[in-house]
Design a protein around this motif. Sequence first.
Motif, mmCIF file in Angstrom:
data_model
loop_
_atom_site.group_PDB
_atom_site.id
_atom_site.type_symbol
_atom_site.label_atom_id
_atom_site.label_comp_id
_atom_site.label_asym_id
_atom_site.label_seq_id
_atom_site.Cartn_x
_atom_site.Cartn_y
_atom_site.Cartn_z
ATOM 1 N N LYS A 89 10.202 17.478 -8.203
ATOM 2 C CA LYS A 89 10.832 16.220 -8.540
ATOM 3 C C LYS A 89 9.981 15.056 -8.023
ATOM 4 C CE LYS A 89 15.253 15.294 -9.170
ATOM 5 N NZ LYS A 89 16.536 15.063 -8.801
ATOM 6 N N THR A 90 8.768 14.768 -8.519
ATOM 7 C CA THR A 90 7.963 13.877 -7.731
ATOM 8 C C THR A 90 8.390 12.419 -8.348
ATOM 9 O OG1 THR A 90 6.413 13.544 -9.843
ATOM 10 C CG2 THR A 90 6.084 15.286 -8.244
ATOM 11 N N ASN A 91 7.873 11.310 -7.700
ATOM 12 C CA ASN A 91 8.337 10.019 -7.940
ATOM 13 C C ASN A 91 8.044 9.528 -9.443
ATOM 14 O OD1 ASN A 91 9.469 9.910 -5.570
ATOM 15 N ND2 ASN A 91 8.387 7.878 -4.954
ATOM 16 N N ARG A 96 4.291 10.113 1.275
ATOM 17 C CA ARG A 96 3.012 10.086 2.404
ATOM 18 C C ARG A 96 2.902 8.476 2.624
ATOM 19 N NH1 ARG A 96 -0.143 14.706 1.345
ATOM 20 N NH2 ARG A 96 0.265 14.401 -0.951
ATOM 21 N N LYS A 97 2.592 8.613 4.073
ATOM 22 C CA LYS A 97 2.305 7.178 4.626
ATOM 23 C C LYS A 97 1.334 6.399 4.196
ATOM 24 C CE LYS A 97 4.182 7.909 9.382
ATOM 25 N NZ LYS A 97 5.022 6.749 9.410
ATOM 26 N N ASP A 98 1.168 5.123 4.221
ATOM 27 C CA ASP A 98 0.083 4.264 3.856
ATOM 28 C C ASP A 98 -1.161 4.728 3.847
ATOM 29 O OD1 ASP A 98 2.554 3.077 2.849
ATOM 30 O OD2 ASP A 98 1.670 0.990 3.879
ATOM 31 N N GLY A 99 -2.203 4.531 3.176
ATOM 32 C CA GLY A 99 -3.509 4.611 3.423
ATOM 33 C C GLY A 99 -4.307 5.475 2.361
ATOM 34 N N GLY A 100 -5.357 4.951 2.212
ATOM 35 C CA GLY A 100 -6.512 5.676 1.092
ATOM 36 C C GLY A 100 -6.025 5.437 -0.237
ATOM 37 N N ASN A 156 0.895 -1.268 -0.027
ATOM 38 C CA ASN A 156 -0.111 -0.100 0.032
ATOM 39 C C ASN A 156 0.888 1.346 0.015
ATOM 40 O OD1 ASN A 156 -2.774 -1.295 0.021
ATOM 41 N ND2 ASN A 156 -2.280 -1.772 2.207
ATOM 42 N N ASN A 157 2.106 1.029 -0.220
ATOM 43 C CA ASN A 157 2.926 2.382 -0.134
ATOM 44 C C ASN A 157 2.646 3.439 -1.331
ATOM 45 O OD1 ASN A 157 5.708 3.479 -1.706
ATOM 46 N ND2 ASN A 157 5.935 3.249 0.446
ATOM 47 N N ARG A 158 2.357 4.774 -0.840
ATOM 48 C CA ARG A 158 1.635 5.375 -1.879
ATOM 49 C C ARG A 158 2.724 6.006 -2.732
ATOM 50 N NH1 ARG A 158 -3.084 7.168 -0.821
ATOM 51 N NH2 ARG A 158 -2.692 9.221 -1.887
ATOM 52 N N GLY A 159 3.905 5.941 -2.570
ATOM 53 C CA GLY A 159 5.051 6.308 -3.594
ATOM 54 C C GLY A 159 5.017 5.339 -4.759
ATOM 55 N N PHE A 160 4.788 4.050 -4.435
ATOM 56 C CA PHE A 160 4.639 2.844 -5.533
ATOM 57 C C PHE A 160 3.187 3.115 -5.911
ATOM 58 C CE2 PHE A 160 2.882 -1.585 -6.107
ATOM 59 C CZ PHE A 160 3.709 -1.643 -7.273
ATOM 60 N N LYS A 161 2.125 3.251 -5.184
ATOM 61 C CA LYS A 161 0.952 3.071 -5.938
ATOM 62 C C LYS A 161 0.501 4.274 -6.724
ATOM 63 C CE LYS A 161 -2.454 0.568 -4.253
ATOM 64 N NZ LYS A 161 -3.273 -0.317 -3.377
#
Length: 277
Positions: free
Chosen positions: A144-146, A95-99, A19-24
């Motif tokens: 510089k976003t992911n 940002r931390k996981d969630g949503g 659920n890592n938001r950087g990944f998703k």
Amino acid sequence: MINFNGELLFKENVHLSTNNRGFKYGDGIFETIKIANKKVVFWEDHYFRLMASMRMLRMKIPMEFTLEFLEQEILKTVAVQKEASSFRARLNVYRKDGGLYTPTTHKIDYLIEVSPNNYKTKKPYKIDVFKDFYNYSGLLSTVKTNNRMLNTLASIFANENDLDNCILLNEKKGVVEVANGNIFIIKGNVVKTPALTEGCIKGVIRGKVIDMIKKNKEFTLEETVISPFEIQKANEVFVTNTIMGIQPVTHYKKKSFTTEFGEKLNNNLKVLQITGK
């Protein structure tokens, strides 16, 4: 070893959730930082850009995220690496996981990766235009976003066509930057670089080069709109980023460039990295 929220861990012990938001969602930003002789080069510039980006993306900045704290976290991570004179660090904040699209929290995690920096100025250095997709102009593109899919595709194109880099265009067909940095062109005594409103990253080295040129009374600096056709008429072209510093371009399509001014600027930049003046 990896620095994960201040804890030094072996890579195999760093576990990120599915659920890592950087990944998703690409809900993260990063800074690529150079460390030379145990000094974080141009750290203040990187730090204030990071803070501005976090505010723009509405991330909650932890109280401990001071200039001094993050610098020490980077140096702590460098200290456990194999000995080298120069390193590159990637400081990733997400940002931390969630949503789903809407996050459940604006609190963040951070991760620092460090590796030896072995970059050496290349010659020859060939570039061309990447036309398959555009880098849309606007303020968000300066962060510089992911989300680096355009840069990835441009780099694949460069590799497939025996190029060292590719020029990215915006939806107005104006030059924005190259796949991994900013671009400058020189014609006569005028140095041009794309304005931030064209969608280019607000590069740390870009800023240093702009300052150096403004202090040189022999040249005029313009942050402006640049057409790809202007590059063919230029006397010199060079690209910049934190790791390579200033890399002169020798070839664009069938055009060859001199590299004298870019090399001189790069020597001045190396002095600035050491002295800070």
